[in-house]
Design a protein around this motif. Structure first.
Motif, PDB file in Angstrom:
ATOM      1  N   GLU A  56       0.652  -1.500  -0.076  1.00 27.03           N
ATOM      2  CA  GLU A  56       0.090  -0.354  -0.519  1.00 27.03           C
ATOM      3  C   GLU A  56       0.898   1.484   0.063  1.00 27.03           C
ATOM      4  N   LEU A  57       0.526   2.100  -0.955  1.00 29.28           N
ATOM      5  CA  LEU A  57       1.318   3.351  -1.089  1.00 29.28           C
ATOM      6  C   LEU A  57       0.792   4.604  -0.740  1.00 29.28           C
ATOM      7  N   GLY A  58       1.128   4.996   0.305  1.00 32.62           N
ATOM      8  CA  GLY A  58       0.302   6.554   0.527  1.00 32.62           C
ATOM      9  C   GLY A  58       0.881   7.842  -0.498  1.00 32.62           C
ATOM     10  N   LEU A  59      -0.561   8.593  -0.526  1.00 33.55           N
ATOM     11  CA  LEU A  59      -0.268   9.483  -2.080  1.00 33.55           C
ATOM     12  C   LEU A  59      -0.528  10.513  -0.408  1.00 33.55           C
ATOM     13  N   PRO A  60       0.195  11.630  -0.366  1.00 32.42           N
ATOM     14  CA  PRO A  60      -0.398  11.945   0.518  1.00 32.42           C
ATOM     15  C   PRO A  60      -1.434  13.075   0.189  1.00 32.42           C
ATOM     16  N   PHE A  61      -2.214  13.770   1.513  1.00 38.73           N
ATOM     17  CA  PHE A  61      -2.753  14.562   1.435  1.00 38.73           C
ATOM     18  C   PHE A  61      -2.710  15.628   2.510  1.00 38.73           C
ATOM     19  N   SER A  62      -2.955  16.738   2.587  1.00 39.32           N
ATOM     20  CA  SER A  62      -2.949  17.836   3.440  1.00 39.32           C
ATOM     21  C   SER A  62      -3.208  16.907   4.379  1.00 39.32           C
ATOM     22  N   GLU A  63      -4.581  17.453   4.224  1.00 39.17           N
ATOM     23  CA  GLU A  63      -5.406  17.131   5.638  1.00 39.17           C
ATOM     24  C   GLU A  63      -5.658  14.516   5.639  1.00 39.17           C
ATOM     25  N   PRO A  64      -5.110  14.407   6.549  1.00 40.94           N
ATOM     26  CA  PRO A  64      -5.063  13.244   6.959  1.00 40.94           C
ATOM     27  C   PRO A  64      -5.749  12.765   8.067  1.00 40.94           C
ATOM     28  N   ILE A  65      -7.312  13.130   7.390  1.00 39.36           N
ATOM     29  CA  ILE A  65      -8.131  13.075   9.365  1.00 39.36           C
ATOM     30  C   ILE A  65      -8.224  11.401   9.827  1.00 39.36           C
ATOM     31  N   ALA A  66      -7.902   9.955   9.427  1.00 36.59           N
ATOM     32  CA  ALA A  66      -7.341   9.256   9.344  1.00 36.59           C
ATOM     33  C   ALA A  66      -6.413   8.271   9.606  1.00 36.59           C
ATOM     34  N   GLU A  67      -5.502   9.482   9.792  1.00 43.39           N
ATOM     35  CA  GLU A  67      -3.269   9.024  10.243  1.00 43.39           C
ATOM     36  C   GLU A  67      -3.174   9.683  12.028  1.00 43.39           C
ATOM     37  N   GLY A  68      -2.161   8.463  12.537  1.00 50.37           N
ATOM     38  CA  GLY A  68      -1.968   8.640  14.214  1.00 50.37           C
ATOM     39  C   GLY A  68      -0.305  10.201  13.472  1.00 50.37           C
ATOM     40  N   PRO A  69      -0.317   9.993  14.851  1.00 48.92           N
ATOM     41  CA  PRO A  69       0.893  11.484  14.169  1.00 48.92           C
ATOM     42  C   PRO A  69       2.558  10.711  13.816  1.00 48.92           C
ATOM     43  N   THR A  70       2.386   9.375  13.383  1.00 43.59           N
ATOM     44  CA  THR A  70       3.493   8.722  12.807  1.00 43.59           C
ATOM     45  C   THR A  70       3.022   9.109  11.582  1.00 43.59           C
ATOM     46  N   ILE A  71       2.053   8.862  10.965  1.00 44.84           N
ATOM     47  CA  ILE A  71       1.655   8.567   9.115  1.00 44.84           C
ATOM     48  C   ILE A  71       1.746   9.916   9.106  1.00 44.84           C
ATOM     49  N   GLN A  72       1.456  10.498   9.558  1.00 48.38           N
ATOM     50  CA  GLN A  72       0.854  12.325   9.520  1.00 48.38           C
ATOM     51  C   GLN A  72       2.546  12.959   9.821  1.00 48.38           C
ATOM     52  N   SER A  73       3.417  12.535  10.673  1.00 53.69           N
ATOM     53  CA  SER A  73       4.646  13.684  10.363  1.00 53.69           C
ATOM     54  C   SER A  73       5.256  12.812   8.614  1.00 53.69           C
ATOM     55  N   ALA A  74       5.143  11.635   8.197  1.00 60.11           N
ATOM     56  CA  ALA A  74       5.849  10.872   6.972  1.00 60.11           C
ATOM     57  C   ALA A  74       4.707  12.093   5.827  1.00 60.11           C
ATOM     58  N   ILE A  75       3.640  12.137   6.164  1.00 56.42           N
ATOM     59  CA  ILE A  75       2.993  12.986   5.611  1.00 56.42           C
ATOM     60  C   ILE A  75       3.643  14.279   4.616  1.00 56.42           C
ATOM     61  N   VAL A  76       3.617  14.911   6.442  1.00 57.95           N
ATOM     62  CA  VAL A  76       4.025  16.439   5.950  1.00 57.95           C
ATOM     63  C   VAL A  76       6.060  16.334   5.058  1.00 57.95           C
ATOM     64  N   ARG A  77       7.013  15.323   5.790  1.00 58.88           N
ATOM     65  CA  ARG A  77       7.988  15.300   4.917  1.00 58.88           C
ATOM     66  C   ARG A  77       7.966  15.110   3.386  1.00 58.88           C
ATOM     67  N   SER A  78       6.893  14.470   2.769  1.00 58.81           N
ATOM     68  CA  SER A  78       6.757  13.560   1.614  1.00 58.81           C
ATOM     69  C   SER A  78       6.190  14.459   0.970  1.00 58.81           C
ATOM     70  N   LEU A  79       5.304  15.953   1.620  1.00 53.80           N
ATOM     71  CA  LEU A  79       5.042  16.717   0.433  1.00 53.80           C
ATOM     72  C   LEU A  79       6.350  17.812   0.757  1.00 53.80           C
ATOM     73  N   GLU A  80       6.605  17.485   2.135  1.00 52.05           N
ATOM     74  CA  GLU A  80       7.718  19.342   1.661  1.00 52.05           C
ATOM     75  C   GLU A  80       8.952  18.797   0.215  1.00 52.05           C
ATOM     76  N   ALA A  81       8.530  17.083   0.655  1.00 49.27           N
ATOM     77  CA  ALA A  81      10.263  16.824  -0.240  1.00 49.27           C
ATOM     78  C   ALA A  81       9.161  16.886  -1.823  1.00 49.27           C
ATOM     79  N   GLY A  82       8.130  17.397  -2.068  1.00 47.89           N
ATOM     80  CA  GLY A  82       7.605  17.322  -3.345  1.00 47.89           C
ATOM     81  C   GLY A  82       6.543  16.554  -3.898  1.00 47.89           C
ATOM     82  N   MET A  83       5.795  15.759  -3.260  1.00 48.40           N
ATOM     83  CA  MET A  83       4.916  14.982  -3.631  1.00 48.40           C
ATOM     84  C   MET A  83       3.926  15.478  -4.455  1.00 48.40           C
ATOM     85  N   SER A  84       3.308  14.661  -5.293  1.00 44.26           N
ATOM     86  CA  SER A  84       1.853  15.301  -5.565  1.00 44.26           C
ATOM     87  C   SER A  84       1.361  14.437  -6.072  1.00 44.26           C
TER      88      SER A  84
END
Lengths: 288, 412
Positions: A56-84
């Motif tokens: 399962e590959l997460g495509l990051p969304f800025s408001e991940p309401i189902a995720e706990g802190p671990t995956i929220q932080s990963a989403i922030v890292r990925s978005l900051e690195a330019g994922m789209s």
């Protein structure tokens, strides 16, 4: 990657079902592009080497309401690195793995991609990139009509989550619309690794015992022993996200080279896969 | 159109774990709120009167009426207990949670007005209460943080993202997905998954119910226009609802134009909160509505000098009424809102919330479209904003502002 199926109204591919055919499946999750595109490619490939049956590959969304802190932080890292979404499709096309890939993302990204046409263009592009199915945590069966239709058109699976609170008519509605596998949420709350395996898992599995799709359990699974217990409780597969994302996060914190983090991920994957396999073996066979 | 939607807007885009809770809430809403089962509505009306102080007055703004050459009436929600319209909804939902047998209240807050109202309602009804509030808002709305704590609520700062209302809502949804079986989420505006937008509107509609009667008593007829500020849109929908069928009454929703209506897509920042004026269709926090988002669908960081309007989305019914042409969205920028804050305070003797000041700024900019008789919803009082106002006024050199350097060595 597997070739895209034709868009002429085929049934969902059996790629995912096949991944569960030979014993319990190990289904790891990572956020694509965490912490950056190149490292993430290595990490996903390491999971495949470690024995993943589906990824399962997460495509990051800025408001991940189902995720706990671990995956929220990963989403922030990925978005900051330019994922789209476009980079995500390129990522999927570049990956050198031989297991089916499921895209896990939130509905607004699917919806925005197609503008006036809704989620169909996203599904079409995902099929072309070689995605086998979707998990969309903020899309309950009630709202999934258009996406289900698009998935059917392009031969993709649409996986739904069954929560500990899902009962009665809601179960039936989900059963009618699910394909590929069903994602059994082991406990209430958001994603995140836990020490204990919830005793609600068994009762959830019992409620959907007669469904004909494989049942994969996720939320909180951390170790090979957890995976073993989950499979013993009747699961056809185990989904592990936060415990693996934690490895990526540690790598970032400690400034580890990507290859080293990849090696740890492979090792962790191997342990989890072995745990799942133990769960399917006769209990006596464990103590020779 | 199903009953979870307003045209193409609305719906229930939430994690599966929350769906049964929404069904339970829908059922309770129909039975207690719409059906007055067990006398729920009677108890609500009694408590909002005795505890809340309803009805709030409708008064004529004499100097503003002279200034604009039209009859300006003020619906005084700032006089509701707590100092804003928020208690209408908070008291309604906390009472409903009690009828539903829930044991714990959670809520998000932006400016702190909803959190404050919820904390008061929870204390009043004897329910434990936890409030999520973005770190930025905690820092810029300190008086409200103190009020919540003093009423016995826990305040949990949210450090994710820019730390405003959007993050607070997401975090409260996460709490709810853990605790859904014994907790009720008192959402603070006409946003979120169905049935929240309808239910919150119904609790807030008491504003327009009263105002419609009051203006008829005063003037013998209906107003030509009704003006309310719009962030998520709960004071807006509350003020508009009973006037929606009155086709001759124009409805103006005043959004926060922030510092600019331009969007910085690379930075992911929309320096405004004007989702009705500039947003696009999308799905956020459980509903399809109009949003500030980039071309990929990532939600933008919004901005307004007013914390209560600082949100990237808007209630789905308001989006629908704008599409239908029933509600006209307009916007005013931060500077205009600050000017209006001071003008209104000195000329009428009422210190408005910065949110409300946006509605008054529109009076200054509007022309004949407002007509002869206009009602403005004074959604809240401005005590909570004084620190921000003094700081921002100083920084921008706002003309309408009084000289504040009465202290030795200036203000600070």
């Amino acid at each position: 990657m597997s070739p895209p199926p034709s868009g002429d109204g085929t049934e969902p591919a059996d790629e995912l079902a096949a991944a569960f055919a030979d014993g319990p499946a190990f289904v790891p999750y990572l956020v694509a592009g965490d912490p950056d595109y190149e490292s993430s490619l290595q990490y996903v490939e390491a999971l495949a080497r470690g024995g993943a049956d589906v990824i399962e590959l997460g495509l990051p969304f800025s408001e991940p309401i189902a995720e706990g802190p671990t995956i929220q932080s990963a989403i922030v890292r990925s978005l900051e690195a330019g994922m789209s979404p476009e980079r995500f499709f390129a990522f999927v096309e570049e990956l050198d793995v031989d297991v089916p890939l499921v895209c896990m993302t939130y509905y607004n990204l699917l919806y925005q991609y197609g503008a006036e046409e809704g989620s169909r263009p996203f599904v079409e592009r995902a099929a072309e990139a070689g995605i086998a199915g979707f998990v969309v945590p903020d899309l309950p069966a009630e709202e999934a009509g258009p996406l289900r239709a698009a998935c059917d058109e392009f031969g993709l699976d649409l996986i739904f989550i069954v929560a500990p609170t899902t009962r009665g008519e809601r179960l039936e509605r989900t059963r009618e619309r699910v394909s590929g596998y069903v994602y059994v949420q082991a406990r209430l709350g958001t994603t995140g690794a836990r020490e204990e395996v919830s005793d609600r898992t068994e009762s959830s599995l019992e409620r959907i015992d007669d469904w004909d799709v494989p049942k994969a359990v996720g939320f909180g699974i951390k170790t090979g022993d957890h995976a073993e217990r989950i499979v013993r409780a009747g699961a056809d597969g185990v989904i592990v996200g936060s415990a693996l994302v934690d490895v990526v996060a540690e790598g970032v914190e400690e400034g580890r080279p990507a290859a080293e983090t990849a090696a740890i991920l492979e090792e962790r994957a191997t342990e989890l896969k072995r745990g799942a396999l133990r769960g399917a073996s006769e209990p006596e066979a464990e103590q020779p | 159109m199903s009953d979870t939607q307003f045209g193409r807007y609305g719906g229930q885009y939430v994690p599966e774990a929350l769906m049964p809770a929404l069904e339970e809430l829908e059922d309770a809403y129909e039975r207690y709120v719409l059906g007055n089962e067990d006398g729920f509505l009677d108890e609500f009306r009694e408590r909002i009167r005795d505890f809340g102080g309803r009805p709030t007055p409708l008064g004529r703004a004499d100097r503003l009426s002279d200034r604009y050459g039209r009859e300006v009436y003020l619906k005084r929600e700032d006089l509701l207990h707590g100092g804003a319209h928020k208690l209408n909804n908070a008291l309604g939902q906390v009472l409903l949670a009690k009828y539903m047998g829930k044991e714990r209240i959670i809520a998000e807050t932006g400016a702190g007005q909803h959190g404050t109202a919820t904390a008061m309602a929870a204390a009043h009804l004897g329910m434990p209460c936890e409030i999520y509030m973005g770190r930025t808002d905690v820092n810029r709305q300190r008086p409200n943080v103190f009020r919540m704590r003093i009423n016995g609520a826990e305040v949990n700062p949210v450090d994710i993202g820019r730390g405003t209302l959007k993050e607070a809502i997401s975090e409260t949804m996460r709490d709810w997905s853990r605790t859904v079986e014994d907790s009720h989420y008192v959402i603070g505006s006409v946003v979120g998954p169905s049935p929240f937008p309808r239910m919150v509107r119904d609790f807030q509609a008491i504003i327009s119910e009263e105002a419609r009667e009051q203006i008829r008593e005063r003037t013998g007829g209906l107003p030509d226009s009704v003006v309310a500020c719009a962030g998520g849109g709960s004071n807006t929908m509350g003020m508009f609802h009973e006037f929606v069928p009155d086709e001759d009454v124009s409805l103006f929703a005043v959004e926060a134009g922030g510092s600019s209506l331009e969007v910085d897509e690379d930075a992911g920042v929309a320096p405004n909160s004007a989702s009705l004026s500039t947003g696009a269709d999308g799905v956020l926090h459980g509903a399809r509505t109009r949003l500030l988002q980039d071309s990929d669908g990532q939600i933008m960081e919004s901005h307004s000098v007013s914390a209560g309007l600082d949100y990237a989305g808007v209630g789905p019914e308001l989006a629908y009424l704008v599409d239908e042409g029933r509600v006209t969205p307009v916007n005013v920028d931060d500077d205009a809102a600050l000017e209006a804050f001071h003008r209104f305070s000195t000329s009428e003797g009422i210190i408005p919330a910065l949110e409300t000041a946006h509605a008054f700024a529109y009076l200054e900019e509007a022309g004949d479209e407002l007509g002869e008789v206009v009602i403005v919803n004074v959604s809240g009082r401005g005590d909570k904003d004084l620190e921000t106002v003094i700081e921002e006024t100083d920084r921008r050199g706002i003309e309408a502002a009084p000289e504040m350097s009465v202290f030795d060595g200036g203000l600070r």
